[in-house]
Design a protein around this motif. Structure first.
Motif, mmCIF file in Angstrom:
data_model
loop_
_atom_site.group_PDB
_atom_site.id
_atom_site.type_symbol
_atom_site.label_atom_id
_atom_site.label_comp_id
_atom_site.label_asym_id
_atom_site.label_seq_id
_atom_site.Cartn_x
_atom_site.Cartn_y
_atom_site.Cartn_z
ATOM 1 N N GLY A 85 58.286 -9.427 -28.113
ATOM 2 C CA GLY A 85 58.742 -10.408 -28.454
ATOM 3 C C GLY A 85 58.752 -10.721 -30.181
ATOM 4 N N ILE A 86 57.790 -9.886 -30.707
ATOM 5 C CA ILE A 86 58.578 -10.034 -32.186
ATOM 6 C C ILE A 86 59.701 -10.079 -32.530
ATOM 7 N N LEU A 87 60.675 -9.325 -31.580
ATOM 8 C CA LEU A 87 61.859 -8.208 -31.776
ATOM 9 C C LEU A 87 62.858 -9.433 -31.413
ATOM 10 N N GLN A 88 62.496 -10.415 -30.676
ATOM 11 C CA GLN A 88 63.143 -11.757 -29.881
ATOM 12 C C GLN A 88 63.265 -13.061 -30.667
ATOM 13 N N VAL A 89 61.928 -13.100 -31.135
ATOM 14 C CA VAL A 89 61.733 -14.287 -32.512
ATOM 15 C C VAL A 89 62.755 -13.671 -33.390
ATOM 16 N N THR A 90 63.274 -12.983 -33.809
ATOM 17 C CA THR A 90 63.557 -12.009 -34.823
ATOM 18 C C THR A 90 65.405 -12.252 -34.451
ATOM 19 N N HIS B 211 65.691 -17.955 -27.456
ATOM 20 C CA HIS B 211 65.328 -16.183 -27.470
ATOM 21 C C HIS B 211 63.693 -16.616 -28.676
ATOM 22 N N LEU B 212 63.880 -17.535 -28.876
ATOM 23 C CA LEU B 212 62.707 -17.608 -30.045
ATOM 24 C C LEU B 212 61.697 -18.136 -29.251
ATOM 25 N N VAL B 213 61.675 -19.214 -28.381
ATOM 26 C CA VAL B 213 60.453 -19.366 -27.107
ATOM 27 C C VAL B 213 59.775 -18.400 -26.390
ATOM 28 N N ILE B 214 61.075 -17.578 -25.367
ATOM 29 C CA ILE B 214 60.520 -16.489 -24.402
ATOM 30 C C ILE B 214 59.773 -15.110 -26.139
ATOM 31 N N GLY B 215 60.351 -14.875 -27.390
ATOM 32 C CA GLY B 215 59.598 -14.523 -28.011
ATOM 33 C C GLY B 215 58.544 -14.322 -28.317
ATOM 34 N N ALA C 19 58.469 -10.586 -18.946
ATOM 35 C CA ALA C 19 59.269 -9.324 -18.864
ATOM 36 C C ALA C 19 60.962 -9.368 -18.950
ATOM 37 N N PHE C 20 60.609 -10.117 -16.705
ATOM 38 C CA PHE C 20 61.665 -10.417 -16.360
ATOM 39 C C PHE C 20 62.630 -11.551 -16.591
ATOM 40 N N LEU C 21 61.692 -12.425 -16.976
ATOM 41 C CA LEU C 21 62.756 -13.704 -17.907
ATOM 42 C C LEU C 21 63.653 -12.792 -19.276
ATOM 43 N N ASN C 22 63.076 -12.247 -19.831
ATOM 44 C CA ASN C 22 63.441 -11.964 -21.477
ATOM 45 C C ASN C 22 64.548 -10.689 -21.167
ATOM 46 N N SER C 23 64.606 -9.654 -19.446
ATOM 47 C CA SER C 23 65.698 -8.746 -19.385
ATOM 48 C C SER C 23 66.798 -10.258 -18.590
ATOM 49 N N LEU C 24 66.763 -10.862 -17.733
ATOM 50 C CA LEU C 24 67.888 -11.418 -17.139
ATOM 51 C C LEU C 24 68.791 -12.199 -18.898
ATOM 52 N N THR C 25 67.782 -12.917 -19.771
ATOM 53 C CA THR C 25 68.434 -13.693 -21.157
ATOM 54 C C THR C 25 68.650 -12.409 -21.342
ATOM 55 N N ASN C 26 68.350 -11.075 -21.960
ATOM 56 C CA ASN C 26 68.722 -9.905 -22.741
ATOM 57 C C ASN C 26 70.649 -10.241 -22.144
ATOM 58 N N LEU C 27 70.448 -9.806 -20.706
ATOM 59 C CA LEU C 27 71.621 -9.238 -19.900
ATOM 60 C C LEU C 27 73.215 -10.127 -20.250
ATOM 61 N N PRO D 214 75.254 -4.525 -27.363
ATOM 62 C CA PRO D 214 75.405 -3.804 -26.447
ATOM 63 C C PRO D 214 74.206 -3.010 -26.879
ATOM 64 N N VAL D 215 73.933 -2.440 -28.182
ATOM 65 C CA VAL D 215 72.382 -1.130 -27.798
ATOM 66 C C VAL D 215 71.655 -1.788 -27.912
ATOM 67 N N TRP D 216 71.229 -3.103 -28.113
ATOM 68 C CA TRP D 216 69.905 -3.727 -28.554
ATOM 69 C C TRP D 216 69.027 -4.374 -27.078
ATOM 70 N N THR D 217 70.764 -4.777 -26.698
ATOM 71 C CA THR D 217 70.076 -5.623 -25.484
ATOM 72 C C THR D 217 69.713 -4.346 -24.199
ATOM 73 N N ALA D 218 70.422 -3.022 -23.895
ATOM 74 C CA ALA D 218 69.702 -1.972 -23.324
ATOM 75 C C ALA D 218 68.966 -1.318 -23.822
ATOM 76 N N LEU D 219 68.421 -1.412 -24.833
ATOM 77 C CA LEU D 219 67.267 -1.188 -25.224
ATOM 78 C C LEU D 219 65.922 -1.829 -25.104
ATOM 79 N N ILE D 220 65.896 -3.178 -25.123
ATOM 80 C CA ILE D 220 64.850 -4.134 -24.760
ATOM 81 C C ILE D 220 64.705 -4.864 -23.560
ATOM 82 N N ILE D 221 65.986 -4.348 -22.104
ATOM 83 C CA ILE D 221 65.578 -4.429 -21.373
ATOM 84 C C ILE D 221 64.582 -3.297 -20.209
#
Length: 129
Positions: free
Chosen positions: A19-24, A56-60, A85-93, A100-107
């Motif tokens: 969540g903190i990473l998504q807010v960032t 990203h801010l709201v989900i985070g 966690a599922f919604l965040n994965s879809l958003t990052n997808l 690409p690397v950040w997104t893969a780590l978050i997912i």
């Protein structure tokens, strides 16, 4: 409390960290969208960077709150933890082309969190003795 409760604590901490990473990343998308290497039109879903920033801010922010609820052992924390966690994965997808690397780590963090909550979510419950 069983030894498996550590998985749920781990999930709560991971949910809060993601969540903190998504807010960032949401703040970066709102304030300095020139830091992104690709144009927003190259994303899977192509809204503006401002729209992505707010998403990203709201989900985070919600993930931070739910992570704390999960650490407290609430049932709503377990339910909303899996959903977020599922919604965040879809958003990052959809955000994959930008980082690409950040997104893969978050997912992957989200998938570990979902496993921990679904497999051992009932291990942490508040004591009302």
């Amino acid at each position: 409390m069983s030894p498996w409760a550590a998985w749920v604590v781990f999930a709560g901490v991971m949910l809060s960290i993601v969540g903190i990473l998504q807010v960032t990343i949401g703040i970066v998308a709102l304030v300095r969208d020139d830091l992104f290497a690709v144009d927003a039109s190259r994303l899977l879903v192509a809204p503006s960077w401002t729209a992505w920033g707010w998403i990203h801010l709201v989900i985070g922010a919600a993930q931070i709150v739910v992570g704390l609820g999960l650490l407290a052992g609430t049932s709503w924390g377990r339910i909303f933890g899996v959903v977020l966690a599922f919604l965040n994965s879809l958003t990052n997808l959809a955000f994959l082309a930008a980082f690409p690397v950040w997104t893969a780590l978050i997912i992957s963090f989200n998938m570990i969190t979902i496993y921990a909550i679904t497999a051992h979510g009932t291990e942490v419950r508040p004591d009302y003795d």
